[in-house]
Design a protein around this motif. Structure first.
Motif, PDB file in Angstrom:
ATOM      1  N   CYS A   1      -5.283  87.243   5.375  1.00  0.00           N
ATOM      2  CA  CYS A   1      -6.668  86.777   5.403  1.00  0.00           C
ATOM      3  C   CYS A   1      -7.553  87.927   5.871  1.00  0.00           C
ATOM      4  O   CYS A   1      -7.121  88.771   6.661  1.00  0.00           O
ATOM      5  N   MET A   2      -8.810  87.924   5.394  1.00  0.00           N
ATOM      6  CA  MET A   2      -9.749  88.971   5.795  1.00  0.00           C
ATOM      7  C   MET A   2     -11.109  88.355   6.111  1.00  0.00           C
ATOM      8  O   MET A   2     -11.365  87.185   5.799  1.00  0.00           O
ATOM      9  N   GLY A   3     -11.983  89.171   6.701  1.00  0.00           N
ATOM     10  CA  GLY A   3     -13.327  88.693   7.005  1.00  0.00           C
ATOM     11  C   GLY A   3     -13.294  87.497   7.935  1.00  0.00           C
ATOM     12  O   GLY A   3     -12.608  87.494   8.965  1.00  0.00           O
ATOM     13  N   ASN A   4     -14.054  86.468   7.570  1.00  0.00           N
ATOM     14  CA  ASN A   4     -14.061  85.231   8.360  1.00  0.00           C
ATOM     15  C   ASN A   4     -12.989  84.292   7.821  1.00  0.00           C
ATOM     16  O   ASN A   4     -13.254  83.189   7.374  1.00  0.00           O
ATOM     17  N   ARG A   5     -11.758  84.781   7.895  1.00  0.00           N
ATOM     18  CA  ARG A   5     -10.555  84.043   7.489  1.00  0.00           C
ATOM     19  C   ARG A   5     -10.642  83.580   6.032  1.00  0.00           C
ATOM     20  O   ARG A   5     -10.469  82.416   5.723  1.00  0.00           O
ATOM     21  N   GLN A   6     -10.881  84.535   5.169  1.00  0.00           N
ATOM     22  CA  GLN A   6     -10.848  84.288   3.733  1.00  0.00           C
ATOM     23  C   GLN A   6      -9.449  84.645   3.232  1.00  0.00           C
ATOM     24  O   GLN A   6      -9.013  85.797   3.350  1.00  0.00           O
ATOM     25  N   PRO A   7      -8.711  83.687   2.687  1.00  0.00           N
ATOM     26  CA  PRO A   7      -7.296  83.918   2.372  1.00  0.00           C
ATOM     27  C   PRO A   7      -7.078  84.670   1.061  1.00  0.00           C
ATOM     28  O   PRO A   7      -7.885  84.602   0.137  1.00  0.00           O
TER      29      PRO A   7
ATOM     30  N   ASP B   1     -19.755  85.786   1.902  1.00  0.00           N
ATOM     31  CA  ASP B   1     -19.231  84.453   2.182  1.00  0.00           C
ATOM     32  C   ASP B   1     -19.402  83.610   0.926  1.00  0.00           C
ATOM     33  O   ASP B   1     -20.277  83.888   0.096  1.00  0.00           O
ATOM     34  N   PHE B   2     -18.548  82.592   0.806  1.00  0.00           N
ATOM     35  CA  PHE B   2     -18.523  81.769  -0.401  1.00  0.00           C
ATOM     36  C   PHE B   2     -18.403  80.295  -0.007  1.00  0.00           C
ATOM     37  O   PHE B   2     -17.863  79.963   1.049  1.00  0.00           O
ATOM     38  N   PRO B   3     -18.873  79.406  -0.853  1.00  0.00           N
ATOM     39  CA  PRO B   3     -18.572  77.992  -0.634  1.00  0.00           C
ATOM     40  C   PRO B   3     -17.065  77.760  -0.724  1.00  0.00           C
ATOM     41  O   PRO B   3     -16.368  78.468  -1.462  1.00  0.00           O
ATOM     42  N   ARG B   4     -16.570  76.786   0.012  1.00  0.00           N
ATOM     43  CA  ARG B   4     -15.127  76.531   0.067  1.00  0.00           C
ATOM     44  C   ARG B   4     -14.817  75.123  -0.419  1.00  0.00           C
ATOM     45  O   ARG B   4     -15.628  74.196  -0.259  1.00  0.00           O
ATOM     46  N   ASN B   5     -13.618  74.988  -0.978  1.00  0.00           N
ATOM     47  CA  ASN B   5     -13.181  73.661  -1.429  1.00  0.00           C
ATOM     48  C   ASN B   5     -12.614  72.875  -0.255  1.00  0.00           C
ATOM     49  O   ASN B   5     -12.628  73.334   0.895  1.00  0.00           O
ATOM     50  N   ASP B   6     -12.085  71.683  -0.541  1.00  0.00           N
ATOM     51  CA  ASP B   6     -11.593  70.819   0.531  1.00  0.00           C
ATOM     52  C   ASP B   6     -10.432  71.440   1.292  1.00  0.00           C
ATOM     53  O   ASP B   6     -10.179  71.085   2.450  1.00  0.00           O
ATOM     54  N   ALA B   7      -9.723  72.360   0.664  1.00  0.00           N
ATOM     55  CA  ALA B   7      -8.607  73.023   1.326  1.00  0.00           C
ATOM     56  C   ALA B   7      -9.052  74.258   2.103  1.00  0.00           C
ATOM     57  O   ALA B   7      -8.218  74.949   2.707  1.00  0.00           O
ATOM     58  N   GLY B   8     -10.367  74.543   2.071  1.00  0.00           N
ATOM     59  CA  GLY B   8     -10.882  75.687   2.807  1.00  0.00           C
ATOM     60  C   GLY B   8     -10.797  77.002   2.069  1.00  0.00           C
ATOM     61  O   GLY B   8     -11.015  78.056   2.662  1.00  0.00           O
ATOM     62  N   VAL B   9     -10.503  76.952   0.754  1.00  0.00           N
ATOM     63  CA  VAL B   9     -10.379  78.177  -0.035  1.00  0.00           C
ATOM     64  C   VAL B   9     -11.740  78.527  -0.630  1.00  0.00           C
ATOM     65  O   VAL B   9     -12.358  77.686  -1.299  1.00  0.00           O
TER      66      VAL B   9
ATOM     67  N   TYR C   1     -14.790  82.513  -4.388  1.00  0.00           N
ATOM     68  CA  TYR C   1     -14.663  83.912  -4.798  1.00  0.00           C
ATOM     69  C   TYR C   1     -15.404  84.213  -6.097  1.00  0.00           C
ATOM     70  O   TYR C   1     -15.020  85.098  -6.852  1.00  0.00           O
ATOM     71  N   ARG C   2     -16.476  83.477  -6.342  1.00  0.00           N
ATOM     72  CA  ARG C   2     -17.319  83.733  -7.504  1.00  0.00           C
ATOM     73  C   ARG C   2     -18.526  84.551  -7.041  1.00  0.00           C
ATOM     74  O   ARG C   2     -19.245  84.174  -6.102  1.00  0.00           O
ATOM     75  N   LEU C   3     -18.740  85.691  -7.719  1.00  0.00           N
ATOM     76  CA  LEU C   3     -19.831  86.561  -7.306  1.00  0.00           C
ATOM     77  C   LEU C   3     -21.184  85.868  -7.361  1.00  0.00           C
ATOM     78  O   LEU C   3     -22.051  86.114  -6.510  1.00  0.00           O
ATOM     79  N   ASP C   4     -21.374  84.978  -8.345  1.00  0.00           N
ATOM     80  CA  ASP C   4     -22.674  84.326  -8.450  1.00  0.00           C
ATOM     81  C   ASP C   4     -22.880  83.276  -7.363  1.00  0.00           C
ATOM     82  O   ASP C   4     -23.972  82.730  -7.219  1.00  0.00           O
ATOM     83  N   GLU C   5     -21.839  82.992  -6.586  1.00  0.00           N
ATOM     84  CA  GLU C   5     -21.959  82.053  -5.468  1.00  0.00           C
ATOM     85  C   GLU C   5     -21.872  82.766  -4.107  1.00  0.00           C
ATOM     86  O   GLU C   5     -21.878  82.120  -3.066  1.00  0.00           O
ATOM     87  N   GLN C   6     -21.802  84.058  -4.152  1.00  0.00           N
ATOM     88  CA  GLN C   6     -21.642  84.845  -2.933  1.00  0.00           C
ATOM     89  C   GLN C   6     -22.934  84.884  -2.121  1.00  0.00           C
ATOM     90  O   GLN C   6     -24.018  85.058  -2.669  1.00  0.00           O
TER      91      GLN C   6
END
Length: 818
Positions: free
Chosen positions: A605-611, A663-671, A674-679
């Motif tokens: 994981c990196m950053g703010n716990r991005q897996p 940072d990115f929006p996360r799904n229910d599992a916290g993932v 990773y879409r640039l247009d949502e960054q």
């Protein structure tokens, strides 16, 4: 070392002496330190101003000023002066008559406030009188619309510091004000992040670097409209101007604002300084007040007589700078890359000493290291060599120097492995040379040298005599597409070199870690309490007790603030240029404030716990599940440590080629998506591109130091963090909220150092190490141009402060012609 806030409120007796009016400008040689001179001046001042108690402040507003806002401002300033504690009050006089601006009338005021005083209000004679008032040592406070005063006067523009831009936001908006100056009386007691409603101006020209900014408004918290200034948007600042003192705040555009306790405190502190009731440093961030000079000369042709390939430094109490060179020679020096040759990778690790007394550098010693292996492809270069230096806490008495290095004598040419070690050497006091025979090996461990890279190297001490050692993951940069270095293939003669789970993620491996040990006088070491493991987990043999932090990639530099024993670290990220919905985040250069043992996440994981996505045998090209940063498992076939490892922690800063703290929006599992247009970029002042994190020190101001070049108290407690490269890369002094920094809180304030640490080919283009000396000046290593060698630009620099002491000085307080 003691610190103090550089705000010295005067006693009530001294305050009374100020009431005779504005003094002439203080002499250049007056530092306020001559007690006899002060006593005589006080005696004279009492004769001139018998019975006076408080300074006088003139509040001037235009005849067409907004009524309710102006009335609220007048009431606030009047009440601030009358209700202040003893020694901090003042008497207020209010006028909208420009006729008040005559030499005789202005002379009776300690400060003049322009409140809602926009427009061309003063005629030529009145402006001339006000100019002379400032030049005679008077004080000025401009509030909000004062930035529009005397629009055709270049002198007044200089007094103000900036002019509002056309357009901008309409009406009041709630925003966050970053309070970066923690010592000026106008800001010392305010929140780090100050939320308030106001009318926010944009500026035609950003005044940063020409004025001393004490607070900024954070544009990401409101709609700045046309002409936005960006992340560096000053809102309150000050400067010593043309013999007097000028403070301006863009706040004060609403009635309600003048009723806020914090805003009144802000105005009060500004008036304490402008009326000469307190001293403050309004020079500290003016870039022209800093001088950067190269202090080492270029090496002689074919030699390393001045400096080696820069790779870290330490500074003795007497000011001598010990600079190490990794392994590379000058351009054109012979490099052996043939594994069949016994001289493979043989380089010269150098220790140079620069003496501030003689301003000369000399070569104090060399070590035969493995690491001079060229700058070719993945399998023909290396980052090993002489990697780190730390002078013993008692170096002045013992002469002990600790070096982190890779001895050439210990390489295995068949297996492509080497030994890394931390050794203690002694500096001979008579010859000022390193004694090779004095070596005592404290700690050693194996590293792979088949494939580049990531040796780490930084070392530092805490206040308890514990030594911190940063080690890289000795992992290949390839074979993972630039994402997580978790590929179990390939291997060389049974040793994996592309799977950082073998190193950084392995509880039983000293690579990819920050170690913490306590060196003992006999050359051994003990392990302090509070490290990540005891060594006895699961019956022993699965952990190393020396590990303080795991999950780091390539921490070239670390720093420990000995006042707090907080560890400051940064490490280089992988190579992916953008995030992948399949594999995870792009390359993140990472920084962390570390207050306890833990796992910083790499390669899971990196950053703010991005897996990242897992991969494993039999086909590492196929993605498996996302790592769970809260429940990490090391299931690498090359892991000989614990399977269940500590959870990943949030880091404080991370930046990719796209910018700061993605940072990115996360799904229910916290993932994350990773879409640039949502960054979303949480730290817009952090830039990307070619990047390599380079941790610097935390500055601690020493009031007892008599050094002329020491940096001022404004920088006290700020962490210097930057990048190796100077092109659009960050070099900043950072301020954190102590309540959140240990849990990954983002910095609340960043001060750019670009105008102070000069970039460019003839400046410090490639930052490799930086540290404050006992004289309070900043020493900086420039790596040079290119890689894996030294060149004519490899150098040690010194950056000193020349802005002078806080103002007003002694004569402004106590005497001078009135």
């Amino acid at each position: 070392m003691r610190r103090r806030r550089y705000v010295l409120a005067l006693t009530a007796t001294v305050i009374g002496s100020l009431m005779a009016g504005v003094p002439s400008a203080a002499g250049a040689d007056d530092d306020g330190g001559d007690s006899g001179q002060q006593a005589q001046a006080l005696k004279q001042a009492r004769k001139k101003a018998p019975g006076t108690a408080d300074p006088r402040v003139l509040v001037f507003h235009g005849p067409d000023a907004p009524g309710e806002v102006t009335e609220a401002g007048i009431a606030a300033i009047t009440e601030i002066g009358s209700e202040a504690p003893a020694g901090e009050g003042f008497r207020t006089e209010v006028t909208d008559d420009p006729g008040t601006f005559t030499p005789d009338q202005l002379r009776s005021f300690n400060a003049v406030v322009f409140l809602s005083a926009g427009g061309d209000l003063l005629n030529a004679g009145q402006e001339a009188a006000f100019t002379e008032y400032i030049r005679s040592g008077g004080g000025f406070l401009g509030v909000h619309d004062a930035a529009r005063a005397e629009p055709d006067s270049s002198w007044f523009t200089g007094l103000l510091g900036a002019r509002p831009a056309d357009g901008g936001p309409d009406g009041a908006q709630e925003a966050v004000v970053e309070v970066g100056d923690r010592v000026h009386p106008a800001t010392s007691g305010l929140p780090l992040e100050w939320e308030r409603d106001d009318v926010w101006f944009n500026w035609t020209d950003n005044p940063s670097g020409k004025v001393h900014t004490v607070a900024r408004v954070r544009e990401s918290t409101y709609e700045p409209g046309a002409g936005a200034n960006g992340w560096d948007h000053p809102v309150s600042w000050c400067r010593d101007y043309d013999g007097g003192r000028s403070f301006y705040t863009g706040m004060g555009g609403t009635v309600a604002g003048f009723g806020e306790d914090d805003f009144r405190q802000h105005l009060h502190g500004a008036l304490l300084w402008t009326t000469r009731l307190a001293r403050a440093d309004c020079q500290a961030t003016i870039s022209a007040n800093y001088d950067a000079q190269r202090v080492t000369q270029p090496n002689q042709p074919g030699e390393l007589d001045q400096i080696g390939e820069p790779h870290g430094m330490d500074i003795a109490e007497d000011g001598r700078v010990f600079s190490i060179g990794r392994a590379g020679g000058m351009p054109g020096s012979p490099v052996v890359t043939d594994w069949d040759d016994p001289r493979i990778g043989l380089g010269e690790g150098t220790v140079h000493i620069w003496d501030p007394e003689t301003e000369q550098s000399h070569l104090a010693g060399t070590l035969d290291v493995f690491g001079d292996k060229g700058s070719g492809g993945e399998l023909t270069k290396t980052e090993e060599g002489l990697l780190g230096i730390a002078l013993a806490p008692d170096f002045a008495d013992s002469g002990w120097i600790y070096l982190h290095w890779t001895p050439h004598s210990k390489i295995d040419r068949s297996a492509h492995t080497a030994e890394r070690r931390v050794s203690r050497f002694t500096l001979d006091p008579d010859s000022d040379k390193l004694d090779p025979a004095s070596e005592k090996v404290l700690l050693s461990w194996p590293v792979q040298i088949h494939s580049c890279c990531h040796a780490g190297g930084g070392m530092d001490w805490d206040s308890k005599g514990n030594l911190y050692i940063a080690t890289g993951d000795t992992n290949s940069s390839g074979f993972s597409g630039g994402y997580s270095g978790n590929n179990p293939e390939p291997v060389f003669r049974g040793l994996s070199f592309a799977d950082a789970r073998r190193t950084s993620g392995n509880t039983n491996n000293l690579n990819g870690k920050i170690l913490r040990i306590h060196p003992e006088p006999d050359g051994s070491y003990t392990v302090p309490e509070g490290n990540l493991f005891t060594g006895e987990e699961e019956g022993g043999g699965k952990t190393r007790a020396e590990i303080y932090v795991m999950g780091v990639r390539n921490p070239s530099r670390i720093a420990v603030d000995k006042e707090t024993d907080k560890l400051y670290a940064g490490w280089v990220g992988p190579d992916a240029g953008q995030p992948s919905t399949t594999w995870g985040p792009a390359k993140y250069e990472t920084f962390a404030v570390i207050t306890s043992a833990g796992n910083q996440g790499w390669p899971y994981c990196m950053g703010n716990r991005q897996p990242y996505r897992d991969r494993n045998l039999p086909d590492p090209d196929q993605p498996l599940g996302w790592y769970d940063c809260d429940n990490l498992k090391n299931e690498s076939p090359h892991n000989d440590g614990l399977v269940n490892i500590p959870p990943a922690r949030d880091n404080n800063l991370w930046y990719s080629p796209q910018g700061g703290a993605p940072d990115f929006p996360r799904n229910d599992a916290g993932v994350p998506s990773y879409r640039l247009d949502e960054q979303q970029l949480l730290l817009p002042w952090l830039k990307g591109g070619v990047q390599a994190a380079m941790t610097g020190p935390v500055y601690r101001y020493d009031e007892d130091s008599q050094s002329d070049g020491k940096w001022p108290a404004y920088w006290d407690g700020k962490w210097f963090a930057g990048d190796h490269y100077d092109s659009d890369q960050p070099r900043h002094a950072l301020l954190f909220d102590p309540a959140s920094e240990a849990s990954g809180g983002l910095p609340v304030h960043a001060e750019s150092l670009d105008a102070i640490i000069p970039p460019g080919n003839d400046g410090i283009r490639n930052l490799m190490g930086w540290k404050f000396g006992p004289d309070g000046s900043l020493y900086v290593q420039d790596y040079g141009r290119g890689f894996f060698n030294a060149d004519e630009k490899s150098a040690l620099w010194r950056v000193t402060y020349e802005g002078g002491p806080p103002t007003p000085t002694g004569r402004d307080f106590l005497g001078g012609k009135r």
